[in-house]
Motif scaffolding. Sequence first.
Motif, PDB file in Angstrom:
ATOM      1  N   PHE A 424      -0.583  -9.520 -10.691  1.00  0.00           N
ATOM      2  CA  PHE A 424       0.551  -8.660 -10.405  1.00  0.00           C
ATOM      3  C   PHE A 424       1.518  -8.710 -11.574  1.00  0.00           C
ATOM      4  N   SER A 425       2.322  -7.667 -11.684  1.00  0.00           N
ATOM      5  CA  SER A 425       3.280  -7.614 -12.783  1.00  0.00           C
ATOM      6  C   SER A 425       4.480  -8.505 -12.489  1.00  0.00           C
ATOM      7  N   ALA A 426       5.290  -8.721 -13.519  1.00  0.00           N
ATOM      8  CA  ALA A 426       6.404  -9.665 -13.408  1.00  0.00           C
ATOM      9  C   ALA A 426       7.453  -9.204 -12.410  1.00  0.00           C
ATOM     10  N   ALA A 427       7.634  -7.902 -12.247  1.00  0.00           N
ATOM     11  CA  ALA A 427       8.634  -7.379 -11.307  1.00  0.00           C
ATOM     12  C   ALA A 427       7.925  -6.540 -10.251  1.00  0.00           C
ATOM     13  N   MET A 428       7.816  -7.067  -9.053  1.00  0.00           N
ATOM     14  CA  MET A 428       7.291  -6.307  -7.917  1.00  0.00           C
ATOM     15  C   MET A 428       8.513  -5.846  -7.117  1.00  0.00           C
ATOM     16  N   TYR A 429       9.002  -4.662  -7.473  1.00  0.00           N
ATOM     17  CA  TYR A 429      10.298  -4.163  -7.038  1.00  0.00           C
ATOM     18  C   TYR A 429      10.419  -4.090  -5.513  1.00  0.00           C
ATOM     19  N   HIS A 430      11.631  -4.334  -5.015  1.00  0.00           N
ATOM     20  CA  HIS A 430      11.840  -4.295  -3.565  1.00  0.00           C
ATOM     21  C   HIS A 430      11.716  -2.873  -3.022  1.00  0.00           C
ATOM     22  N   ASP A 431      11.986  -1.872  -3.871  1.00  0.00           N
ATOM     23  CA  ASP A 431      11.958  -0.478  -3.435  1.00  0.00           C
ATOM     24  C   ASP A 431      10.693   0.225  -3.914  1.00  0.00           C
ATOM     25  N   ALA A 432       9.566  -0.475  -3.860  1.00  0.00           N
ATOM     26  CA  ALA A 432       8.291   0.083  -4.316  1.00  0.00           C
ATOM     27  C   ALA A 432       7.890   1.283  -3.462  1.00  0.00           C
ATOM     28  N   GLY A 475       0.287  -5.171 -15.756  1.00  0.00           N
ATOM     29  CA  GLY A 475      -0.278  -5.847 -14.597  1.00  0.00           C
ATOM     30  C   GLY A 475      -0.486  -4.842 -13.470  1.00  0.00           C
ATOM     31  N   ARG A 476      -0.848  -5.361 -12.328  1.00  0.00           N
ATOM     32  CA  ARG A 476      -0.929  -4.513 -11.129  1.00  0.00           C
ATOM     33  C   ARG A 476       0.502  -4.256 -10.683  1.00  0.00           C
ATOM     34  N   SER A 477       0.959  -3.040 -10.878  1.00  0.00           N
ATOM     35  CA  SER A 477       2.385  -2.747 -10.829  1.00  0.00           C
ATOM     36  C   SER A 477       2.744  -1.822  -9.677  1.00  0.00           C
ATOM     37  N   VAL A 478       4.026  -1.842  -9.328  1.00  0.00           N
ATOM     38  CA  VAL A 478       4.585  -0.902  -8.372  1.00  0.00           C
ATOM     39  C   VAL A 478       5.671  -0.090  -9.069  1.00  0.00           C
ATOM     40  N   PHE A 479       5.976   1.059  -8.487  1.00  0.00           N
ATOM     41  CA  PHE A 479       6.985   1.957  -9.067  1.00  0.00           C
ATOM     42  C   PHE A 479       8.201   1.954  -8.157  1.00  0.00           C
ATOM     43  N   PRO A 480       9.410   1.712  -8.698  1.00  0.00           N
ATOM     44  CA  PRO A 480      10.598   1.627  -7.843  1.00  0.00           C
ATOM     45  C   PRO A 480      11.217   2.988  -7.562  1.00  0.00           C
ATOM     46  N   LEU A 481      11.696   3.162  -6.353  1.00  0.00           N
ATOM     47  CA  LEU A 481      12.367   4.402  -5.989  1.00  0.00           C
ATOM     48  C   LEU A 481      13.571   4.667  -6.879  1.00  0.00           C
ATOM     49  N   ARG A 482      14.260   3.616  -7.293  1.00  0.00           N
ATOM     50  CA  ARG A 482      15.450   3.783  -8.135  1.00  0.00           C
ATOM     51  C   ARG A 482      15.151   4.548  -9.416  1.00  0.00           C
ATOM     52  N   SER A 483      13.919   4.472  -9.898  1.00  0.00           N
ATOM     53  CA  SER A 483      13.580   5.131 -11.157  1.00  0.00           C
ATOM     54  C   SER A 483      13.322   6.628 -11.015  1.00  0.00           C
ATOM     55  N   LEU A 484      13.487   7.161  -9.798  1.00  0.00           N
ATOM     56  CA  LEU A 484      13.449   8.596  -9.561  1.00  0.00           C
ATOM     57  C   LEU A 484      14.845   9.203  -9.501  1.00  0.00           C
ATOM     58  N   ILE A 485      15.880   8.366  -9.417  1.00  0.00           N
ATOM     59  CA  ILE A 485      17.215   8.825  -9.035  1.00  0.00           C
ATOM     60  C   ILE A 485      18.162   8.723 -10.228  1.00  0.00           C
ATOM     61  N   PRO A 486      18.816   9.834 -10.614  1.00  0.00           N
ATOM     62  CA  PRO A 486      19.761   9.762 -11.736  1.00  0.00           C
ATOM     63  C   PRO A 486      20.850   8.726 -11.500  1.00  0.00           C
ATOM     64  N   ILE A 487      21.313   8.122 -12.583  1.00  0.00           N
ATOM     65  CA  ILE A 487      22.281   7.044 -12.449  1.00  0.00           C
ATOM     66  C   ILE A 487      23.628   7.551 -11.926  1.00  0.00           C
ATOM     67  N   THR A 488      23.942   8.834 -12.152  1.00  0.00           N
ATOM     68  CA  THR A 488      25.222   9.350 -11.674  1.00  0.00           C
ATOM     69  C   THR A 488      25.089  10.647 -10.887  1.00  0.00           C
ATOM     70  N   VAL A 489      24.278  11.596 -11.321  1.00  0.00           N
ATOM     71  CA  VAL A 489      24.234  12.932 -10.724  1.00  0.00           C
ATOM     72  C   VAL A 489      23.522  12.903  -9.375  1.00  0.00           C
ATOM     73  N   ASP A 490      24.072  13.596  -8.388  1.00  0.00           N
ATOM     74  CA  ASP A 490      23.466  13.721  -7.068  1.00  0.00           C
ATOM     75  C   ASP A 490      22.710  15.035  -6.951  1.00  0.00           C
ATOM     76  N   GLY A 491      21.997  15.183  -5.840  1.00  0.00           N
ATOM     77  CA  GLY A 491      21.264  16.415  -5.577  1.00  0.00           C
ATOM     78  C   GLY A 491      20.068  16.626  -6.474  1.00  0.00           C
ATOM     79  N   LEU A 492      19.600  15.578  -7.164  1.00  0.00           N
ATOM     80  CA  LEU A 492      18.543  15.723  -8.167  1.00  0.00           C
ATOM     81  C   LEU A 492      17.643  14.502  -8.163  1.00  0.00           C
ATOM     82  N   LEU A 493      16.345  14.735  -8.284  1.00  0.00           N
ATOM     83  CA  LEU A 493      15.347  13.676  -8.437  1.00  0.00           C
ATOM     84  C   LEU A 493      14.447  14.016  -9.617  1.00  0.00           C
ATOM     85  N   GLY A 494      13.992  12.992 -10.332  1.00  0.00           N
ATOM     86  CA  GLY A 494      13.007  13.183 -11.390  1.00  0.00           C
ATOM     87  C   GLY A 494      11.603  12.993 -10.851  1.00  0.00           C
ATOM     88  N   ALA A 495      10.636  13.666 -11.447  1.00  0.00           N
ATOM     89  CA  ALA A 495       9.220  13.495 -11.087  1.00  0.00           C
ATOM     90  C   ALA A 495       8.384  13.800 -12.319  1.00  0.00           C
TER      91      ALA A 495
END
Length: 853
Positions: A424-432, A475-495
């Motif tokens: 597994f990778s070093a960070a297995m994010y809580h919001d996988a 490693g065997r990794s997970v993707f965190p939900l936080r990495s879809l969400i802009p740090i400031t702007v609302d109403g928008l998601l990345g994909a």
Amino acid sequence: MRCVWTVASRALTVTILLATLAINGRQVQAMQEVRADLLIVGGTESACAAAVQAARMGVPRIVLVNDIEWLGGQFSAESLVAIDENTDRPGIRHEPPIPRHGAFREVIERIEAVNIEKYGVARPGNTRVITTCRPADAARVFREWLAPYVKRGQLQIFSHYEPHRVTVSGNRVTAVQFAGRRSDQTPLRVEAGLTIDASDWGDVVRLSGAAYEFGPDLKSRYGEPLAPEQRDGYPVTDMNPITYCMVIEETDDYVPVARPPGYDARHYRSHRWPKDPLWLYETRRLVDHYHFTQIQHPDVLLLCFPAFDYPLDVYPQAVAAALEATEPGASRRNIVELTPAQRRIIFEDAKQYSLGFLHYLQTEVHDAMSDTTHSYRRFVLTEEFGTADRMPFKPYVRESLRLQAMHMMRQQDTMGIAGTAQNFSAAMYHDAVAVWQFEYDFHPTKREFLVDGDPGGPWRCGFRPGRTWGPPYSGRSVFPLRSLIPITVDGLLGAQKNLGFSSIVSSAVRLHDTSMVIGQACGACAAVALNREIQPRDIPFNRDHLLAVQSALMTVHGESEPSMLWPFRDLSSENSCFTAVNMLAVQHCLPLRADDVDFRPHQPATREWMHEVVTLTNLQQDSEHIPEQTLMQVGTRGEFAERWWQIVRNGPWKPYQRLTKEDADGDGIPDPADALCLDPQNTTLLPSPPDPETDGIPNLLSDDLTMVRQFNFGGPGNDAAEFEADHGQVFTPKRNFGWTRDLSAHHRLRGMSEPPADTFLFTRSHDVWECMLPEGNYTVEFCVGDAEHVQAGQNVTVEGQAVLQDHTTMAGRFAERRVDVHVTDGRLTVEIGRPGSTTNTCLNWLRISTANR
């Protein structure tokens, strides 16, 4: 003013068609306006997966706007139809190390069903990837996959539109205006509660004013092992290159494609990659009728090779001039900051460059071939795209802009613990919300002009240090939900590839399967946010909201496939415990160590293991209140997981606690920079017991062996007691050991521990060490690694045996190996590195022993 209102059947989407207006005597172009709950921009595989997931979760009004007609992105319009999947090892693959799952599995099984119908074989390419298909077949599969939601009026698709303007109200994206690519199209404006940017280049992110990044990240930015130290030599225009793929079909004719404008064979004669025509023929074959007797269709090949990758760092003179004609300075800007029209100038040149390579194969390479059976001159470009030049609608896009998200994924967090991709990778994010695995894989990002640096002459592509393919792998990794969400702007998601990660991580998170499951996660996030009338940023730190997203991804809708949330190697959706195990794992209820990559569902559940699971489950009520007989019935680990999840799934779960507004776990690392932002210990896995094979300390010699000699490699003055010192000198008979060339300048002392592990000699290419020994049998033990840095791609061969191949060691972790050899020529020969390598191999110590008689 005349308004025409239309209502889509069985849905609430309202379209307003405004006629051409005359205002102050000036004609104003009509505008088509649409209201939606969810707007998805792009027709990529990620966009399609988001649309399907959101529709299945009941979002009533979904609008998808695409810049072309075809859906499916890499699978279809970009023609990358030798389909890449996650992998932890190089070479020919027949099954992925993480089982197929979720939206990707649904689509790939539909594709394989089409292959069976057409060719009688699910995987007709017989090539280096698992599944291949035809681009038009993939486009049809995606269209049919979305069709039920279009038919019921839940999903509306608009084609041939490009983002033109984004409306932001307060701090929230509220609408996107599109320009039609066809002259007869009315501009389109879509007002939506939430927008997903799943486009090729992240134009909605850019136009919205949301923060984003591009180009190489310096080491000072994220501290990544492979990142460059300084900007010199790493321009901000450096991106993973685009490639215009080509699909060609076998014929009985020997007519090469027309010589494209500006063709110069020197472009291709000097490329550095495999030139064996048969290797090129087989490595991306889509249909193989020579080896599958049931296939009656001629061979079909995908051409997608580094020989015609198209770098984006600096452009050929004609392209630069054309860009400058549109806007001063355009040729020096990163491609993500250009307009769609400016990008098309680049794409056209990339297309001609690809066609030039095909012409080269069909002329010079053909003329040099003795095997005319596999001659490229017998092939023609496919007609299935319906384009005038028979080329795909788009180039293959490997890297886009990078959304500045609530969390930016870094290389060191995604590498396998102890330096191995099997872990597994070093960070297995809580919001996988998704799983992935691949190598950090840059194709050549550098354009090299071949004649005195003349940008008007021939060129080839090349690598910059640290931006290449091959190991290290994640490693065997997970993707965190936080990495879809802009740090400031609302109403928008990345994909798609418009995500919160570094450039290095982006090079690994770009495969077909990863893009699809990330899109699926994005659709689930959007649906939860819309259904609960919250913003996506409210989800990652709210356990109830996050559980809703994760549970939705595990829920089966009709014939849908649940999406894996934890990358177990031995658990597929056919296991009845699949949902329970994934949900328990992602809630960190399972006692897992770095190498516990097999869940072993059929293994008996021990009482100790079950108690560990109960103890780790963060319920508000005490676990003692749960009857023990409910837990401790004899059964397998999988059966227990199913029972336990049924008990705890509805909680009540302990809510996530925030210690401060900026630092949830109080560890001094601000949340955006904290991969494990709810764990002050910064680990989600149990500590692994000490491993004598990775600590760098020589093990005690076994009783059946007698020491012959042992060597410590490093610089003068830092020698280990009881070891002979090798400082990199050339071999001489008098010294009776040494190197075939002088390595005395290739030494390091890290000061992190004691010799022999703290010192090493290294090579960046290939070097040979020898030691004089009588003929006989010997046991050789050695150690490679670096006490302070990750070292990727290390290779060691002993007496012709490849003992270590492309091995990565993490900082402070080592690889110790033992091999038995027979010496016949009076010299033990050890090779480190390999010819052509650009990565370090760091040799710490070596011990030679022989069996007691």
